[in-house]
Scaffold this active site. Structure first.
Site, short mmCIF file in Angstrom:
data_model
loop_
_atom_site.label_atom_id
_atom_site.label_comp_id
_atom_site.label_asym_id
_atom_site.label_seq_id
_atom_site.Cartn_x
_atom_site.Cartn_y
_atom_site.Cartn_z
N GLU A 173 20.91 69.71 73.51
CA GLU A 173 20.34 68.39 73.77
C GLU A 173 20.94 67.67 74.97
O GLU A 173 20.23 66.98 75.70
CB GLU A 173 20.46 67.50 72.52
CG GLU A 173 19.55 67.91 71.36
CD GLU A 173 20.09 69.07 70.54
OE1 GLU A 173 21.24 69.52 70.81
OE2 GLU A 173 19.39 69.56 69.65
N ARG A 195 22.69 72.66 65.80
CA ARG A 195 22.92 74.07 66.16
C ARG A 195 24.40 74.39 66.31
O ARG A 195 24.87 75.42 65.87
CB ARG A 195 22.21 74.38 67.48
CG ARG A 195 20.79 74.86 67.30
CD ARG A 195 20.16 75.18 68.65
NE ARG A 195 18.92 75.92 68.50
CZ ARG A 195 17.78 75.43 68.06
NH1 ARG A 195 17.69 74.17 67.69
NH2 ARG A 195 16.72 76.20 67.97
#
Ligand code: UD1
Ligand code: UDP
Length: 377
Positions: A134, A213
């Site tokens: 991100e 993640r």
């Protein structure tokens, strides 16, 4: 009168939640013609949001595939979006946040020289690998963006530090607060037996979410093990964990919590029951981005189980604490909040560093003012 053609692109649950209030404001703006295109990087979890906010997309790329890789999401979204952009020919394309859909959306618009508005711009952790991917998505999107809709002063400063021109940066607040005001109600009743049957008076609820993640594997095992231990030690604790649909998260949760009767592993909740559950919780433990913004606004202490955060405002305000992913540390920090009333009270303050619930109006006003201007080469 010629209308400003906006194309709104989103793909996951949090993008949907944070884009919905902007879509609602645009529905009432007669000068704007908005086309909604979802990549559906998420399927069920996005459909929940569309149903709640009664949003009917004009285009649904339906790219979701279980176990999808980052490359697959990006490629499918980019390819699908090119076709839609060529058909719609928008003046401005809006993306929200930091997912693969956001980066693909911005890149697809850039290739067609369409102006880009980035909602929730300027968040930075300073580490490209946390949150992963991100942080990179935000920076890559920033380079292509014409209107940076920064939620806070800190976000604006991050962009200025990276050399972006001040004329392109607008402080708006975060639209998640707009969405929250729409959904949290004092007299809300869940109509979900498990949630209706919890004794909110005598039990303290820990609301848990985790899906990042970079936490998959050992860090997530540590988080869940610490919570599991707390639920064994404290008889008045009930943990509610609406588990993300990622099977990798589910596998770890099932292994670690393994039948602990004070830990309720449930399916992802619709936004309304979820936020109303948060409003009745004692404490939030999460690695989510959105929850770090919602919990302070509801006055709920939030322990952020990550090594870095791009949302320092809640921490500076004292409602959030960055506790990392070390088992002993998480256990210690939860223990303090459950056993030390003074420490709890210090954190349980409703503060609103992320906005006043009017971010969407501001964003739409800016689009109305600048929407027709030409993209700077
Ligand atoms: C994505 C975003 C992340 C955001 C999160 C919100 C990227 C790289 N990551 O991560 O920034 O915080 O969404 O939740 O864009 N799945 C389903 N059904 C769904 C959604 C997900 O089954 O409706 C499962 C699938 O097995 C899928 C997995 O979850 O492969 C992961 O989904 P994916 O969109 O790839 O990443 P997230 O971890 O959800
Ligand atoms: N959320 C929800 N149902 C759930 C869990 C979360 O509606 O079961 C909402 C939550 O209120 C927040 C958003 O989903 O607005 C956060 O999404 P997520 O944690 O998946 O992504 P992130 O914010 O980390 O990108």
């Amino acid at each position: 009168m010629k209308k400003i053609k906006v194309m709104t692109v989103f793909g996951t649950r949090p993008e949907g939640i944070k884009m919905a209030p902007i879509i609602k404001v645009m529905e009432n703006a007669s000068e704007i013609d908005n086309t909604i295109c979802i990549t559906a990087q998420h399927r069920e979890m996005l459909d929940q949001v569309l149903n709640l906010f009664q949003i009917e997309p004009d285009y649904d790329l339906n790219i979701f595939k279980p176990g999808q890789s980052l490359t697959e999401i990006t490629m499918k979204a980019l390819e699908g979006l090119e076709k839609v952009i060529l058909e719609v020919k928008p003046d401005v394309l809006l993306v929200q946040g930091d997912t693969s859909t956001v980066f693909a959306g911005a890149l697809a618009a850039f290739y067609q020289k369409v102006k880009i508005g980035h909602v929730e711009a300027g968040l930075r952790s300073g580490n490209l690998y946390s949150p992963y991917p991100e942080e990179a998505n935000r920076k890559l999107t920033g380079i292509l963006t014409d209107f940076h809709f920064a939620p806070t002063e800190t976000n604006k400063d991050n962009l200025l530090r990276e050399g972006y021109s001040i004329e392109k940066i607008f402080i708006t607040g975060n639209t998640v607060i707009d969405a929250l005001q729409y959904s949290v109600k004092e007299d809300y009743s869940f109509q979900i037996p498990l949630l209706d049957n919890i004794d909110y008076k005598d039990k303290r609820i820990i609301l848990l979410t985790s899906h990042r993640r970079e936490n998959l594997g050992k860090p997530m095992e540590n988080i869940f093990s610490a919570i599991n231990q707390i639920a064994l030690e404290y008889e008045d604790i009930e943990v509610v964990f609406p588990i993300h649909l990622n099977p990798k998260v589910r596998q770890i949760a099932n292994k670690i919590f393994n039948g602990n009767r004070r830990v309720h592993l449930i399916e992802p909740l619709d936004y309304e029951p979820f936020t109303n559950l948060m409003a009745r919780s004692y404490l939030v433990v999460t690695d989510s981005g959105g929850l770090q913004e919602e919990a302070p606004s509801l006055g709920k202490p939030v322990l952020v189980v990550r090594e870095e955060t791009e949302r320092p405002e809640g921490i500076e305000a004292g409602t959030a604490k960055l506790v990392g992913t070390n088992y002993d540390n998480i256990l210690k920090e939860i223990d303090i909040l459950l056993s030390n009333q003074k420490e709890y009270e210090k954190m349980a303050n409703a503060v609103n560093p992320y906005g006043d619930g009017r971010a969407s109006e501001r964003i739409v006003d800016i689009i109305l003012k600048h929407g027709f201007s030409k993209k700077q080469e």
